[in-house]
Design a protein around this motif. Sequence first.
Motif, mmCIF file in Angstrom:
data_model
loop_
_atom_site.group_PDB
_atom_site.id
_atom_site.type_symbol
_atom_site.label_atom_id
_atom_site.label_comp_id
_atom_site.label_asym_id
_atom_site.label_seq_id
_atom_site.Cartn_x
_atom_site.Cartn_y
_atom_site.Cartn_z
ATOM 1 N N LEU A 36 12.984 11.682 1.089
ATOM 2 C CA LEU A 36 12.668 10.266 1.224
ATOM 3 C C LEU A 36 11.177 10.021 1.050
ATOM 4 C CD1 LEU A 36 13.621 7.401 1.884
ATOM 5 C CD2 LEU A 36 13.331 7.940 4.311
ATOM 6 N N PHE A 37 10.347 10.916 1.568
ATOM 7 C CA PHE A 37 8.903 10.782 1.404
ATOM 8 C C PHE A 37 8.498 10.903 -0.065
ATOM 9 C CE2 PHE A 37 4.714 12.907 1.202
ATOM 10 C CZ PHE A 37 3.942 11.917 1.784
ATOM 11 N N LEU A 38 9.074 11.858 -0.778
ATOM 12 C CA LEU A 38 8.773 12.012 -2.206
ATOM 13 C C LEU A 38 9.273 10.815 -3.006
ATOM 14 C CD1 LEU A 38 9.570 15.810 -2.709
ATOM 15 C CD2 LEU A 38 7.333 14.723 -2.496
ATOM 16 N N LEU A 39 10.422 10.281 -2.639
ATOM 17 C CA LEU A 39 10.944 9.104 -3.328
ATOM 18 C C LEU A 39 10.042 7.891 -3.107
ATOM 19 C CD1 LEU A 39 13.195 7.790 -4.990
ATOM 20 C CD2 LEU A 39 14.428 7.376 -2.844
ATOM 21 N N VAL A 43 8.116 5.758 -6.027
ATOM 22 C CA VAL A 43 8.246 4.298 -6.188
ATOM 23 C C VAL A 43 6.876 3.633 -6.139
ATOM 24 C CG1 VAL A 43 9.155 2.213 -5.096
ATOM 25 C CG2 VAL A 43 10.601 4.240 -5.315
ATOM 26 N N ARG A 44 6.018 4.067 -5.237
ATOM 27 C CA ARG A 44 4.661 3.509 -5.169
ATOM 28 C C ARG A 44 3.890 3.773 -6.459
ATOM 29 N NH1 ARG A 44 2.003 2.493 -0.121
ATOM 30 N NH2 ARG A 44 3.467 2.447 1.619
ATOM 31 N N LEU A 45 4.038 4.980 -7.002
ATOM 32 C CA LEU A 45 3.326 5.320 -8.230
ATOM 33 C C LEU A 45 3.812 4.482 -9.398
ATOM 34 C CD1 LEU A 45 1.277 7.193 -9.614
ATOM 35 C CD2 LEU A 45 3.149 8.826 -9.981
ATOM 36 N N VAL A 46 5.115 4.314 -9.514
ATOM 37 C CA VAL A 46 5.667 3.516 -10.619
ATOM 38 C C VAL A 46 5.252 2.055 -10.490
ATOM 39 C CG1 VAL A 46 7.807 2.692 -11.660
ATOM 40 C CG2 VAL A 46 7.585 5.094 -11.018
ATOM 41 N N LEU A 47 5.319 1.509 -9.291
ATOM 42 C CA LEU A 47 4.914 0.113 -9.099
ATOM 43 C C LEU A 47 3.429 -0.078 -9.354
ATOM 44 C CD1 LEU A 47 6.935 -0.926 -5.913
ATOM 45 C CD2 LEU A 47 7.330 -1.623 -8.278
ATOM 46 N N GLY A 48 2.604 0.872 -8.925
ATOM 47 C CA GLY A 48 1.166 0.758 -9.161
ATOM 48 C C GLY A 48 0.822 0.786 -10.643
ATOM 49 N N ILE A 49 1.425 1.703 -11.381
ATOM 50 C CA ILE A 49 1.161 1.763 -12.829
ATOM 51 C C ILE A 49 1.667 0.506 -13.525
ATOM 52 C CG2 ILE A 49 1.704 3.042 -14.936
ATOM 53 C CD1 ILE A 49 1.763 5.577 -13.288
ATOM 54 N N SER A 50 2.833 0.009 -13.103
ATOM 55 C CA SER A 50 3.379 -1.208 -13.725
ATOM 56 C C SER A 50 2.476 -2.411 -13.480
ATOM 57 C CB SER A 50 4.780 -1.479 -13.176
ATOM 58 O OG SER A 50 5.645 -0.382 -13.410
#
Length: 217
Positions: A36-39, A43-50
């Motif tokens: 869950l921590f890795l997920l 998600v934070r990384l994908v949202l930040g790049i987007s």
Amino acid sequence: MFAPSTHLTTRRPSPTTVLYTASTARPLKTLASRLLFLLTLLVRLVLGISVLLLALAKARQTIRKNDVYEWEDAVLATRAGGWAMRLASRLDARVVVPACLGVGYAVLRRGYTEESLLVLRGLGIQTASSSSTYLSTATTRFIPTTLIQDIFIHEAFRGFEVRFYLAVVVEGEAEVVVVFPVRVIFVLLSINFAPFPPRPPQRTPRPRPLLASDLAW
């Protein structure tokens, strides 16, 4: 009001120091919690790049049409950059800017609170409180032993609740320093206020009872 559970850990970096840490982060002890921590990180990384791509694409279309750098062309030429350009062309700037700011704050916001108390025997104590976002560092303060006048547990009223807190009276300051200001209830119920084991008292040997043979000449 719902309050996240708090976990207290105690460490002894050296024989003369004790570190108490109260954190609302979930301990990564099981496989499910680690996944869950890795997920969450993914998600934070994908949202930040987007968000960054969308903001760059909208700035390219509205503000910086002529002033363009080579790295911008390389980034926006990718598949993700093309998606950002198409989405930015459909949305108004009055929608893109608040959305990017809101999502960016949610990505950079720290999802837990961490506070610590470092006890240095003979030197003083150091308190630390984590910031609300990852952009700023923790707030720390060191109080030497010579400035500590008293340490006590006090009580305060919050609504219809009675809350206890650990406070330090510092010489020359009108207000006390509250230790663990956020997670104060849990810590006061769990912390051990004797961080260093007391030295065992020296026992004097008991006198041997007087026997009849001792009086025999």
